[in-house]
Design a protein around this motif. Structure first.
Motif, mmCIF file in Angstrom:
data_model
loop_
_atom_site.group_PDB
_atom_site.id
_atom_site.type_symbol
_atom_site.label_atom_id
_atom_site.label_comp_id
_atom_site.label_asym_id
_atom_site.label_seq_id
_atom_site.Cartn_x
_atom_site.Cartn_y
_atom_site.Cartn_z
ATOM 1 N N MET A 1 0.833 -1.184 0.000
ATOM 2 C CA MET A 1 0.000 0.000 0.000
ATOM 3 C C MET A 1 0.881 1.252 0.000
ATOM 4 O O MET A 1 2.066 1.180 0.207
ATOM 5 N N TYR A 2 0.279 2.381 -0.177
ATOM 6 C CA TYR A 2 1.019 3.641 -0.221
ATOM 7 C C TYR A 2 0.886 4.398 1.099
ATOM 8 O O TYR A 2 0.029 4.106 1.920
ATOM 9 N N GLU A 3 1.743 5.381 1.256
ATOM 10 C CA GLU A 3 1.779 6.177 2.479
ATOM 11 C C GLU A 3 0.782 7.330 2.399
ATOM 12 O O GLU A 3 0.594 7.939 1.346
ATOM 13 N N THR A 4 0.160 7.647 3.520
ATOM 14 C CA THR A 4 -0.718 8.811 3.642
ATOM 15 C C THR A 4 -0.157 9.725 4.725
ATOM 16 O O THR A 4 0.131 9.273 5.829
ATOM 17 N N ILE A 5 0.012 10.983 4.372
ATOM 18 C CA ILE A 5 0.570 11.987 5.282
ATOM 19 C C ILE A 5 -0.553 12.930 5.710
ATOM 20 O O ILE A 5 -1.163 13.575 4.852
ATOM 21 N N PRO A 6 -0.827 13.054 6.997
ATOM 22 C CA PRO A 6 -1.797 14.074 7.431
ATOM 23 C C PRO A 6 -1.260 15.463 7.079
ATOM 24 O O PRO A 6 -0.067 15.733 7.244
ATOM 25 N N LYS B 1 -1.465 1.127 -10.983
ATOM 26 C CA LYS B 1 -0.696 1.133 -12.221
ATOM 27 C C LYS B 1 0.802 0.942 -11.975
ATOM 28 O O LYS B 1 1.596 1.002 -12.897
ATOM 29 N N GLY B 2 1.201 0.767 -10.706
ATOM 30 C CA GLY B 2 2.592 0.498 -10.397
ATOM 31 C C GLY B 2 3.430 1.699 -10.017
ATOM 32 O O GLY B 2 4.650 1.600 -9.896
ATOM 33 N N TYR B 3 2.808 2.838 -9.815
ATOM 34 C CA TYR B 3 3.528 4.049 -9.431
ATOM 35 C C TYR B 3 3.792 4.042 -7.927
ATOM 36 O O TYR B 3 3.026 3.471 -7.148
ATOM 37 N N GLN B 4 4.859 4.726 -7.522
ATOM 38 C CA GLN B 4 5.098 4.973 -6.105
ATOM 39 C C GLN B 4 4.401 6.289 -5.771
ATOM 40 O O GLN B 4 4.737 7.339 -6.342
ATOM 41 N N VAL B 5 3.399 6.243 -4.885
ATOM 42 C CA VAL B 5 2.587 7.423 -4.600
ATOM 43 C C VAL B 5 2.491 7.688 -3.109
ATOM 44 O O VAL B 5 2.663 6.787 -2.283
ATOM 45 N N VAL B 6 2.211 8.941 -2.790
ATOM 46 C CA VAL B 6 1.973 9.388 -1.425
ATOM 47 C C VAL B 6 0.734 10.269 -1.458
ATOM 48 O O VAL B 6 0.599 11.140 -2.322
ATOM 49 N N ASN B 7 -0.159 10.045 -0.512
ATOM 50 C CA ASN B 7 -1.392 10.828 -0.409
ATOM 51 C C ASN B 7 -1.265 11.843 0.721
ATOM 52 O O ASN B 7 -0.794 11.512 1.806
ATOM 53 N N LEU C 1 -0.153 11.411 -18.666
ATOM 54 C CA LEU C 1 0.536 12.694 -18.495
ATOM 55 C C LEU C 1 1.672 12.588 -17.478
ATOM 56 O O LEU C 1 2.608 13.369 -17.504
ATOM 57 N N LEU C 2 1.564 11.620 -16.561
ATOM 58 C CA LEU C 2 2.593 11.417 -15.541
ATOM 59 C C LEU C 2 3.300 10.096 -15.786
ATOM 60 O O LEU C 2 2.648 9.079 -16.028
ATOM 61 N N ASP C 3 4.620 10.118 -15.735
ATOM 62 C CA ASP C 3 5.355 8.856 -15.861
ATOM 63 C C ASP C 3 5.685 8.330 -14.466
ATOM 64 O O ASP C 3 5.481 9.007 -13.471
ATOM 65 N N ASN C 4 6.191 7.117 -14.418
ATOM 66 C CA ASN C 4 6.467 6.509 -13.111
ATOM 67 C C ASN C 4 7.947 6.504 -12.759
ATOM 68 O O ASN C 4 8.391 5.691 -11.975
ATOM 69 N N SER C 5 8.700 7.449 -13.304
ATOM 70 C CA SER C 5 10.138 7.496 -13.029
ATOM 71 C C SER C 5 10.466 8.083 -11.653
ATOM 72 O O SER C 5 11.573 7.898 -11.165
#
Length: 102
Positions: free
Chosen positions: A1-6, A80-86, A53-57
């Protein structure tokens, strides 16, 4: 899962050395009024229609006005395999030092 920052912890989190892209999902007019330093504006609806529009680099940190659109964007790009932070709660609650206005 990805990280969520308050949103209340965003300054401290950014100061730890985030080296990805910061994506503002709000409208261009909201972005022009104020945004996080270094943020790029990709309105939510536009990005959902054209995720290429956004790549996953690089990792992507998403924020919006209230937190709901950044959560949806993170879910999509994570699948889609991206590293994301919310960024939870959205920019309307942000009172930190990385806010800029134009």
């Amino acid at each position: 899962m990805y990280e969520t920052i308050p949103i209340q912890h965003l300054d401290r989190w950014l100061e730890q050395g985030y080296e990805g892209r910061i994506i503002d999902l709000r409208s261009p007019s909201s972005y022009c009024q104020s945004h996080l330093c270094g943020a790029e504006n990709y309105p939510f609806d536009e990005l959902m229609e054209q995720p290429e529009l956004l790549d996953n680099s690089q990792p992507l940190l998403f924020y919006c006005a209230r937190g709901s659109e950044s959560l949806l964007a993170c879910n999509l790009f994570y699948r889609k395999g991206y590293q994301v932070v919310n960024v939870a709660n959205g920019l309307r609650f942000y009172r930190g030092k990385y806010l800029t206005d134009q």
